[in-house]
Design an enzyme around this catalytic site. Structure first.
Site, short mmCIF file in Angstrom:
data_model
loop_
_atom_site.label_atom_id
_atom_site.label_comp_id
_atom_site.label_asym_id
_atom_site.label_seq_id
_atom_site.Cartn_x
_atom_site.Cartn_y
_atom_site.Cartn_z
N LYS A 205 0.83 -1.20 0.00
CA LYS A 205 0.00 0.00 0.00
C LYS A 205 0.88 1.26 0.00
O LYS A 205 0.69 2.16 -0.79
CB LYS A 205 -0.92 -0.04 1.23
CG LYS A 205 -1.85 1.13 1.37
CD LYS A 205 -2.78 0.92 2.54
CE LYS A 205 -3.46 2.22 2.90
NZ LYS A 205 -4.29 2.12 4.09
N GLU A 211 10.70 -4.83 4.21
CA GLU A 211 10.77 -6.25 3.85
C GLU A 211 10.35 -6.44 2.38
O GLU A 211 11.00 -7.17 1.62
CB GLU A 211 9.83 -7.09 4.73
CG GLU A 211 10.20 -7.15 6.19
CD GLU A 211 9.50 -6.07 7.01
OE1 GLU A 211 9.33 -4.93 6.51
OE2 GLU A 211 9.15 -6.37 8.16
N GLY A 265 -4.86 -2.03 5.39
CA GLY A 265 -4.08 -3.18 4.91
C GLY A 265 -4.77 -4.50 5.17
O GLY A 265 -4.93 -5.33 4.27
N ARG A 266 -5.21 -4.71 6.40
CA ARG A 266 -5.82 -6.01 6.78
C ARG A 266 -7.22 -6.17 6.20
O ARG A 266 -7.84 -7.22 6.37
CB ARG A 266 -5.80 -6.18 8.30
CG ARG A 266 -6.45 -5.03 9.07
CD ARG A 266 -5.98 -5.01 10.51
NE ARG A 266 -6.43 -3.85 11.25
CZ ARG A 266 -5.81 -2.67 11.27
NH1 ARG A 266 -4.74 -2.48 10.52
NH2 ARG A 266 -6.26 -1.68 12.00
N GLU A 351 -4.74 -6.71 15.27
CA GLU A 351 -4.22 -5.41 14.83
C GLU A 351 -5.31 -4.35 14.97
O GLU A 351 -5.02 -3.18 15.22
CB GLU A 351 -3.75 -5.52 13.38
CG GLU A 351 -2.70 -4.50 13.02
CD GLU A 351 -2.08 -4.78 11.66
OE1 GLU A 351 -1.51 -5.87 11.47
OE2 GLU A 351 -2.18 -3.91 10.79
N HIS A 382 -5.59 -33.10 18.65
CA HIS A 382 -4.51 -33.97 19.13
C HIS A 382 -3.41 -33.14 19.75
O HIS A 382 -2.29 -33.61 19.91
CB HIS A 382 -3.97 -34.81 17.97
CG HIS A 382 -5.03 -35.68 17.38
ND1 HIS A 382 -5.21 -36.99 17.74
CD2 HIS A 382 -6.02 -35.40 16.49
CE1 HIS A 382 -6.26 -37.49 17.09
NE2 HIS A 382 -6.76 -36.54 16.33
N LYS A 510 8.05 -0.82 12.05
CA LYS A 510 8.68 -0.38 10.81
C LYS A 510 9.81 0.61 11.09
O LYS A 510 10.81 0.66 10.39
CB LYS A 510 7.64 0.25 9.87
CG LYS A 510 6.65 -0.78 9.32
CD LYS A 510 5.69 -0.20 8.30
CE LYS A 510 4.71 -1.25 7.80
NZ LYS A 510 3.83 -0.82 6.73
C1 G6Q Z 1 -2.41 -3.88 8.04
C2 G6Q Z 1 -1.17 -3.29 8.46
C3 G6Q Z 1 0.08 -3.97 7.97
C4 G6Q Z 1 0.43 -3.67 6.53
C5 G6Q Z 1 1.84 -4.16 6.25
C6 G6Q Z 1 2.26 -3.93 4.83
O1 G6Q Z 1 -3.49 -3.43 8.30
O2 G6Q Z 1 -1.14 -1.94 8.24
O3 G6Q Z 1 0.02 -5.36 8.16
O4 G6Q Z 1 -0.48 -4.27 5.68
O5 G6Q Z 1 2.71 -3.54 7.13
O6 G6Q Z 1 2.17 -2.59 4.50
P1 G6Q Z 1 2.30 -2.13 3.01
O7 G6Q Z 1 1.17 -2.72 2.25
O8 G6Q Z 1 2.25 -0.63 3.04
O9 G6Q Z 1 3.61 -2.65 2.52
#
Ligand code: G6Q
Length: 547
Positions: A205, A211, A265-266, A351, A382, A510
């Site tokens: 996003k 990463e 994001g989520r 989150e 189990h 981050k």
């Molecule tokens: C989700 C969070 C987080 C995010 C990641 C990746 O709600 O904000 O999990 O999706 O940190 O972020 P980017 O999509 O910006 O790389």
């Protein structure tokens, strides 16, 4: 607003004291209509919440609490595009991404539906090109492997959906997800792939996530061992809000799929972040997923609170967290293809509602989001189910049960379902001393040996669970399930008076690594100022990495 001070909350405290020793087993025996009373259906998805520590009065009181925190109004505020994510001054509009009725949804006076539809059309065109072979790699071959490079919300949702919808895969397409910056993730994925037929989707996003950018750069280096710089455009596409950073990275912005800051994001698998889903299962199935989400959105918006699945599940969660003191909640799908479902739900819930500050910026004194966890059944039986049956903590469980399998194998599905139902029944009923005694006598035990063993085989029971049951895991049903949990999380956030849509803890992560990274990049660089533990661990890493 502090929910614990409102009369409806106080009334629930008194109700809890009256009810805490009530046995579900007795309630079932007394009331033949309990199942009917405590079930809700939404287009083939049934929630049975009768195996909870509730009476009709409990539900009445929980609904009164929901009303007293203005739940219907909050639902409308979300649906109408208000900036309810107030700490980031953003609307929260994952519901717009799956608004299949296409009614206008306004953000800052502008309808967002045309741009959503434009990106969906772009995704469809792209999928058609890839699937037909019109989109060719640098050596003229059709793409066979999609590698999604993203993390968190840009990974977990699409990865979970692709696993779950494997029976719908487009012939000849494979999908892979690389998220961890640990080189193992990328290397072990790439070693199986041919650069001529591999398409990378760099999903971020912000397009600033360390990463993801590190993995994307290494993937490009791997690609450039075979293809040339000008071939990159055929093998790398991006999903982002940040066109400038995408261009700087070297991806042609014609190959960028836009998302918007009002998509968390989520909550983003419904947006172009879902591109790997569409590439893997076809655009039609991606749209079926959206249809399912939209059906649940309509249910959530239109059903009265007492017949509203996300509201009931959310309020039951509040009941256990705030009145029974539950700290965790297990989600156990009896479907192997939903293996990643609990992981996605973990991020979604923890989150969103892992917050200690209320909407007004005050520290709160009551409990908020529980720890969410789980793995598929029957495997969990189990392993950790022992603690759920006989441990000292009360752990509500959601059993997720598809009646029919995509892979029918002799009696497998009946055995699987029998196990799921047996668990929820056993958790509810338990096994009392008389029942254990009768069993032991039947097995030939007597005297001291019987008395010694008996207490160990007693199960307290009265342990709550929900059962979500549906005919088959189709894209529509999966859409309904995911949207159900999204709205459940929202309901709880409203009761707890928190902003479920920011994630400052993630932002902290981050920032922090960027501070320590320079200490690890150069062995002779002056180590920054840290606590003695961190400083010595940095020194140790510097020494050990030369071994
Ligand atoms: C989700 C969070 C987080 C995010 C990641 C990746 O709600 O904000 O999990 O999706 O940190 O972020 P980017 O999509 O910006 O790389």
């Amino acid at each position: 607003m502090t929910p614990i001070n409102i009369p409806e909350w106080q009334s629930l405290i008194r109700h809890y004291t009256d009810l805490k020793y009530t046995s579900m087993r007795e309630e079932f025996a007394l009331d033949s209509g309990r199942f009917k009373r405590f079930t809700i259906e939404c287009d083939g998805l049934l929630l049975d919440y009768s195996k909870n520590r509730i009476t009709k009065e409990t539900i009445d009181k929980l609904i009164k609490l929901a009303k007293s925190v203005d739940m219907p109004n909050w639902i409308e505020r979300m649906y109408s595009g208000e900036a309810i994510n107030h700490t980031e001054d953003r609307a929260v509009l994952h519901i717009a991404l799956r608004n299949r009725s296409n009614t206008p949804i306004m953000v800052d006076g502008e309808d967002v539906m045309p741009e959503i539809n434009a990106v969906l059309a772009q995704m469809k065109r792209f999928c058609d090109q890839v699937h037909s072979g019109e989109w060719q790699g640098f050596s003229g071959k059709k793409m066979t492997d999609i590698v999604n490079i993203g993390i968190g919300g840009s990974d977990l949702g699409p990865a979970m959906i692709c696993d779950a919808l494997e029976p719908y895969e487009v012939e000849g397409m494979s999908v892979h997800f690389v998220s961890n910056v640990d080189g193992t993730d990328l290397s072990t994925t790439l070693e199986k792939l041919n650069p001529e037929t591999t398409l990378f989707v760099v999903a971020s996003k912000t397009f600033t996530t360390q990463e993801t950018l590190t993995n994307a750069e290494s993937a490009r280096s791997w690609f450039l061992k075979s293809g040339s710089q000008q071939d990159v455009a055929k093998h790398f596409v991006a999903v982002s809000t940040n066109a400038k950073a995408v261009a700087e990275f070297g991806i042609d912005t014609d190959n960028m799929f836009e998302i918007w800051d009002w998509v968390g994001g989520r909550y983003s698998l419904w947006s172009a972040i879902g591109l790997p889903i569409a590439l893997y299962t076809g655009m039609e199935n991606f749209e079926r997923l959206l249809d399912g989400g939209h059906a649940m959105d309509n249910h959530f918006r239109n059903q009265p609170l007492e017949k509203n699945m996300p509201v009931i599940m959310g309020m039951l969660g509040v009941w256990y967290v705030n009145f029974f003191g539950s700290q965790t909640h297990a989600i156990v799908p009896y479907d192997h293809s939903l293996a990643r479902f609990p992981n996605h739900m973990q991020q979604l819930d923890m989150e969103s509602n892992g917050k200690v500050t209320n909407r007004e910026g005050q520290r709160i004194s009551y409990k908020t989001g529980p720890v969410i966890w789980g793995t598929p059944g029957t495997n969990g039986q189990h392993a950790y189910f022992q603690l759920i049956h006989q441990g000292t903590q009360l752990i509500p469980v959601d059993f997720v049960l598809p009646v029919n399998s995509h892979y029918p194998e002799s009696d497998h599905q009946s055995i699987l379902l029998a196990n799921g139902l047996a668990q929820s029944e056993a958790l509810m009923k338990g096994k009392n001393a008389e029942e254990v005694r009768a069993e032991l006598v039947k097995d030939g035990f007597e005297g001291e040996a019987l008395e010694a063993l008996l207490p160990h085989k007693v199960f307290p029971g009265n342990r709550p669970s929900n059962t979500l049951i549906f005919p088959k895991l189709t894209p529509e049903m999966l859409g309904k399930l995911v949207a159900l949990y999204e709205h459940k999380v929202f309901v709880q956030g409203v009761v707890w008076n928190i902003n479920s849509f920011d994630q400052w803890g993630v932002e902290l992560g981050k920032q922090l690594a960027k501070v320590i990274l320079p200490d690890l990049l150069e062995d002779d660089a002056q180590i920054g100022v840290h606590d003695s533990s961190t400083t010595n661990l940095i020194k140790m890493i510097r020494e050990l990495r030369h071994d």
